[in-house]
Design a protein around this motif. Structure first.
Motif, mmCIF file in Angstrom:
data_model
loop_
_atom_site.group_PDB
_atom_site.id
_atom_site.type_symbol
_atom_site.label_atom_id
_atom_site.label_comp_id
_atom_site.label_asym_id
_atom_site.label_seq_id
_atom_site.Cartn_x
_atom_site.Cartn_y
_atom_site.Cartn_z
ATOM 1 N N PRO A 156 -5.973 -3.897 3.062
ATOM 2 C CA PRO A 156 -5.582 -3.373 1.750
ATOM 3 C C PRO A 156 -6.761 -3.440 0.781
ATOM 4 O O PRO A 156 -7.565 -4.375 0.834
ATOM 5 C CB PRO A 156 -4.463 -4.314 1.322
ATOM 6 C CG PRO A 156 -4.806 -5.615 1.990
ATOM 7 C CD PRO A 156 -5.475 -5.265 3.293
ATOM 8 N N ARG A 214 -4.117 0.251 -1.615
ATOM 9 C CA ARG A 214 -4.214 1.329 -0.638
ATOM 10 C C ARG A 214 -4.761 0.750 0.667
ATOM 11 O O ARG A 214 -5.486 -0.242 0.660
ATOM 12 C CB ARG A 214 -5.118 2.439 -1.159
ATOM 13 C CG ARG A 214 -4.799 2.855 -2.576
ATOM 14 C CD ARG A 214 -5.383 4.196 -2.927
ATOM 15 N NE ARG A 214 -4.599 5.264 -2.330
ATOM 16 C CZ ARG A 214 -4.921 6.557 -2.412
ATOM 17 N NH1 ARG A 214 -6.055 6.893 -3.022
ATOM 18 N NH2 ARG A 214 -4.169 7.470 -1.889
ATOM 19 N N CYS A 243 0.828 -1.211 0.000
ATOM 20 C CA CYS A 243 0.000 0.000 0.000
ATOM 21 C C CYS A 243 0.860 1.257 0.000
ATOM 22 O O CYS A 243 1.991 1.256 0.490
ATOM 23 C CB CYS A 243 -0.926 0.018 1.220
ATOM 24 S SG CYS A 243 -2.171 -1.285 1.210
#
Length: 363
Positions: free
Chosen positions: A115, A134, A85
């Motif tokens: 994630p 992310r 991430c």
């Protein structure tokens, strides 16, 4: 985490440079046949430790920040995808946990770092979109209960699932609703969950509650679940993630979220609901209210993992329960796991992509 933590720490030492290896009770030595190379940027753990003062500024008085940061580091060590991430989303997720006073991981069940794949993350030099993982904060129902109970007018909040062998009666009235739940205390199990409810008891003795039947919870899941994956064979999207793995907990959590609309305004609980499941990159104090929702990140696109392609050709994973009987797939995987390059094999090129390996390297 389990007993495999030390093995994973050793395996991923090249990708994670921990400043204080002794904190994890295991040396983070790189494999002898693959010396560590200097990383061009700070690692995620270094970002966490370097921003401790920023977390401390927003954490409630008495919050065990150091313990929470170690839990965040442990989460990183235990997840391949979390380590991929971007650092801003990770800092945002951990900052939200600190700001709300929530612990990370299974021990408290307050919140988790998760994630999420964002296909439209940035443009390449030729103008095409490129994806990226992310980090986001998932607030559990226990975390929401803790925040709801922090309001001075609320004494207790509970979230309960009702078993098929238990007595459950609900009566709606003009002046007062009545709920009766008799727990199963005899031998045997409570039975499969047939309903869920969240109940809040005020300091004056009055109560409020929200109820879902299992069918209503399933309907809510099918309508609002943010994590879905496209099945190319059936041409349909299917729900994955927490609603797939932890249905009962998600149903209880949804009851608490719905009940929160009827409770006295709690800034902490409102902030938790706002940031839950969102990606936060605004590290200002008010950024907790401005997290990007999964829908805006196009997160419903297929995530690059084994589950999304299971059953396609010979794709095989030693960690997939459905791959146990796939003898041909296992043999194919083992051939490439020894020394054969994956370059040129469509199945293993995809498998390499799922595992984050460069094409042309051994599986």
């Amino acid at each position: 985490m389990g007993t495999g933590l030390k093995a994973r720490v050793g395996k991923y030492a090249d990708n994670i440079r921990v400043l204080d290896p002794a904190a994890f009770d295991a040396p983070l030595a790189a494999p002898a046949d693959k010396p560590s190379e200097p990383l061009p940027e700070k690692t995620l753990i270094e970002h966490l430790r370097g921003n401790r003062d920023m977390f401390a500024e927003v954490a409630p008085d008495g919050f065990e920040l150091e313990a929470m940061l170690k839990e965040a580091e442990a989460a990183l060590l235990g997840s391949d995808k979390l380590r991929k991430c971007d650092h801003l989303s990770l800092l945002g997720a951990v900052m939200s946990a600190a700001q709300l006073g929530l612990r990370i991981g299974d021990e408290f069940g307050h919140a988790w770092l998760e994630p999420i794949w964002q296909p439209h993350y940035a443009h390449t030099t030729d103008g095409k979109w490129t994806g990226h993982f992310r980090a986001r904060l998932i607030v559990g129902y226990r975390g929401m209960i803790a925040l709801a109970e922090s309001h001075p007018k609320i004494s207790t909040v509970i979230g309960v699932q009702v078993g098929a062998r238990e007595e459950f009666k609900l009566k709606r009235g003009l002046k007062k609703d009545k709920l009766k739940h008799t727990l199963h205390t005899g031998p045997g199990t409570r039975g499969d969950a047939v309903a869920y409810y969240a109940l809040a008891r005020y300091t004056d003795g009055s109560t409020k509650f929200w109820h879902f039947t299992r069918a209503e919870a399933e309907e809510h899941r099918d309508k609002f679940a943010s994590q879905r994956r496209f099945n190319e064979k059936t041409g349909e999207w299917r729900v994955v993630g927490p609603w797939k793995k932890h249905f009962d907990a998600m149903a209880i959590k949804t009851c608490i979220r719905m009940l929160a609309k009827q409770l006295p305004t709690s800034s902490a609980l409102a902030a938790a609901i706002a940031v839950d499941g969102g990606v936060r990159v605004d590290l200002g104090k008010d950024g907790i209210h401005h997290a990007d929702r999964p829908e805006t990140l196009n997160s419903n696109a297929p995530s690059p993992d084994h589950e999304g392609g299971h059953g396609d050709g010979l794709a095989w994973s030693p960690e997939c329960e459905y791959c146990v009987d796939d003898v041909d797939g296992e043999k194919h995987f083992e051939q490439h796991a020894t020394a054969a390059p994956v370059d040129g094999c469509a199945y293993c090129e995809q498998e390499a992509a799922w595992r984050g390996l460069p094409t042309g390297s051994p599986a």
